[in-house]
Scaffold this active site. Structure first.
Site, PDB file in Angstrom:
ATOM      1  N   THR A 122      42.378  36.818  33.240  1.00 27.66           N
ATOM      2  CA  THR A 122      43.570  35.954  33.304  1.00 27.66           C
ATOM      3  C   THR A 122      44.498  36.468  34.423  1.00 27.66           C
ATOM      4  OG1 THR A 122      44.390  37.264  31.449  1.00 27.66           O
ATOM      5  CG2 THR A 122      43.658  35.071  30.938  1.00 27.66           C
ATOM      6  N   GLU A 123      44.509  37.797  34.613  1.00 32.32           N
ATOM      7  CA  GLU A 123      45.368  38.391  35.652  1.00 32.32           C
ATOM      8  C   GLU A 123      44.860  38.068  37.060  1.00 32.32           C
ATOM      9  OE1 GLU A 123      44.237  40.074  32.921  1.00 32.32           O
ATOM     10  OE2 GLU A 123      46.171  40.032  31.871  1.00 32.32           O
TER      11      GLU A 123
ATOM     12  N   ARG B 226      45.710  36.518  42.228  1.00 32.64           N
ATOM     13  CA  ARG B 226      45.188  36.873  43.562  1.00 32.64           C
ATOM     14  C   ARG B 226      45.472  35.742  44.560  1.00 32.64           C
ATOM     15  NH1 ARG B 226      39.812  40.598  43.107  1.00 32.64           N
ATOM     16  NH2 ARG B 226      40.771  42.046  41.673  1.00 32.64           N
TER      17      ARG B 226
ATOM     18  N   ASP C  24      33.750  46.271  38.718  1.00 31.69           N
ATOM     19  CA  ASP C  24      34.917  46.533  39.560  1.00 31.69           C
ATOM     20  C   ASP C  24      34.509  47.178  40.880  1.00 31.69           C
ATOM     21  OD1 ASP C  24      37.558  46.615  40.238  1.00 31.69           O
ATOM     22  OD2 ASP C  24      38.084  48.282  38.925  1.00 31.69           O
ATOM     23  N   GLY C  25      35.280  46.904  41.924  1.00 33.05           N
ATOM     24  CA  GLY C  25      35.086  47.599  43.200  1.00 33.05           C
ATOM     25  C   GLY C  25      34.513  46.756  44.324  1.00 33.05           C
TER      26      GLY C  25
ATOM     27  N   ARG D  97      32.240  50.559  33.045  1.00 32.86           N
ATOM     28  CA  ARG D  97      33.155  50.127  34.109  1.00 32.86           C
ATOM     29  C   ARG D  97      32.788  50.859  35.391  1.00 32.86           C
ATOM     30  NH1 ARG D  97      39.414  48.536  34.161  1.00 32.86           N
ATOM     31  NH2 ARG D  97      39.489  47.961  36.368  1.00 32.86           N
TER      32      ARG D  97
ATOM     33  N   HIS E 147      32.331  40.387  47.089  1.00 33.54           N
ATOM     34  CA  HIS E 147      31.985  39.554  45.927  1.00 33.54           C
ATOM     35  C   HIS E 147      30.561  39.012  46.065  1.00 33.54           C
ATOM     36  CE1 HIS E 147      35.977  39.979  44.511  1.00 33.54           C
ATOM     37  NE2 HIS E 147      36.544  39.198  45.408  1.00 33.54           N
TER      38      HIS E 147
ATOM     39  N   ARG F 290      36.880  47.043  47.404  1.00 31.58           N
ATOM     40  CA  ARG F 290      36.806  48.358  48.074  1.00 31.58           C
ATOM     41  C   ARG F 290      35.481  48.535  48.808  1.00 31.58           C
ATOM     42  NH1 ARG F 290      38.325  51.384  42.854  1.00 31.58           N
ATOM     43  NH2 ARG F 290      38.292  49.234  42.115  1.00 31.58           N
TER      44      ARG F 290
ATOM     45  N   LEU G 179      17.796  36.748  26.029  1.00 28.56           N
ATOM     46  CA  LEU G 179      19.051  37.448  26.358  1.00 28.56           C
ATOM     47  C   LEU G 179      20.188  36.434  26.320  1.00 28.56           C
ATOM     48  CD1 LEU G 179      20.667  39.884  27.789  1.00 28.56           C
ATOM     49  CD2 LEU G 179      20.081  38.747  29.930  1.00 28.56           C
TER      50      LEU G 179
END
Ligand code: FPP
Length: 245
Positions: free
Chosen positions: A66-67, A71, A20-21, A188, A37, A24, A131
């Site tokens: 999904t949310e 955007r 996240d972030g 997070r 991004h 910002r 991995l």
């Protein structure tokens, strides 16, 4: 934060990250969100490298919820294109580093070009074993649980499973993450202290680690910090401290 402080005998088997972030990070620099991004992609690469070096077997990244479909279309298109180009750039390197690529989420919602390419990368890396890198794409944990309930109900209806035999193992075996162990450590970034519909069932006993670092600034030493914090906690799984020792 030194690598030497990490106990090689207590490496988490499965780390999940809510990255996240990005927005910002870009805003702070007067840049467009897209730049954030793009910078976030570099963090993904660093953290994957670090997991390989540390012998972590499973890394699951929340790349698109999904949310996130709510955007602006331009941002969604950018993220999809970034994902596509990243996979194209990294396919060789995934194989070279023995990384198996997986996804969880509703891939049917993604543009056809992307879902087809994801399938190709999954196929071409399926034999790798160092991995397992899982991207959560168009993923929501509640929607995953709805899918599980539907699938199990169908099996009950068709007499494949009896309802009295439904237990935690049966549910585990129907989750998108059925081939992954439980999450040991959930990280997070960006200072938010929420789970945001990520792996709700799978994090029942995970250690949670929140950092103010924005995802594009998250580097190997930040991962070391999270792992050291995890290693200093006592995981009791409901037992007493004495029972664990
Ligand atoms: C959250 O930051 C991040 C995302 C919704 C997308 C994650 C994408 C990447 C890290 C890019 C590269 C990924 C891959 C797998 C190639 P945000 O946009 O919610 O930031 P904000 O909360 O500051 O607005």
């Amino acid at each position: 934060m030194s690598l030497k402080k990490i106990d090689k005998n207590k490496i988490p088997q499965h780390i999940a990250v809510i990255m996240d972030g990005n927005g910002r990070w870009a805003k702070k620099r007067g840049m467009k969100r897209e730049k954030g991004h793009r910078a976030g992609r570099k963090s993904v690469k660093k953290i994957v490298e670090s997991c390989i070096e540390l012998g972590i077997k499973n890394l699951t990244l929340y790349a698109f919820s999904t949310e996130n479909w709510n955007r602006p279309k331009l941002e969604i298109d950018f993220l999809m294109q970034l994902l596509f180009l990243s996979l194209k750039d990294e396919l060789k390197s995934l194989n070279k580093n023995n990384i198996r690529f997986e996804t969880i989420g509703n891939l049917g919602m993604l543009p056809k070009k992307i879902s087809t390419y994801l399938q190709k990368v999954k196929n071409e890396t399926r034999k790798n074993s160092k991995l397992t890198l899982t991207l959560a794409l168009s993923y929501g944990s509640r929607s995953e649980i709805v899918d599980v309930v539907r699938e199990i109900s169908d099996k009950v209806k068709n007499n494949i499973i009896s309802s009295k035999n439904i237990d935690e193992t049966v549910i585990n075996n129907h989750l998108y993450t059925r081939n992954l162990p439980d999450v040991d450590l959930l990280i997070r970034t960006s200072g938010e202290k929420r789970i945001s519909n990520f792996l709700l069932w799978q994090i029942a006993y995970s250690e949670l680690y929140f950092t103010k670092k924005l995802w594009p600034d998250f580097r190997k030493k930040d991962l070391y910090r999270a792992i050291i914090s995890y290693q200093n906690r006592e995981r009791r799984f409901g037992k007493t401290s004495e029972q664990i020792k």
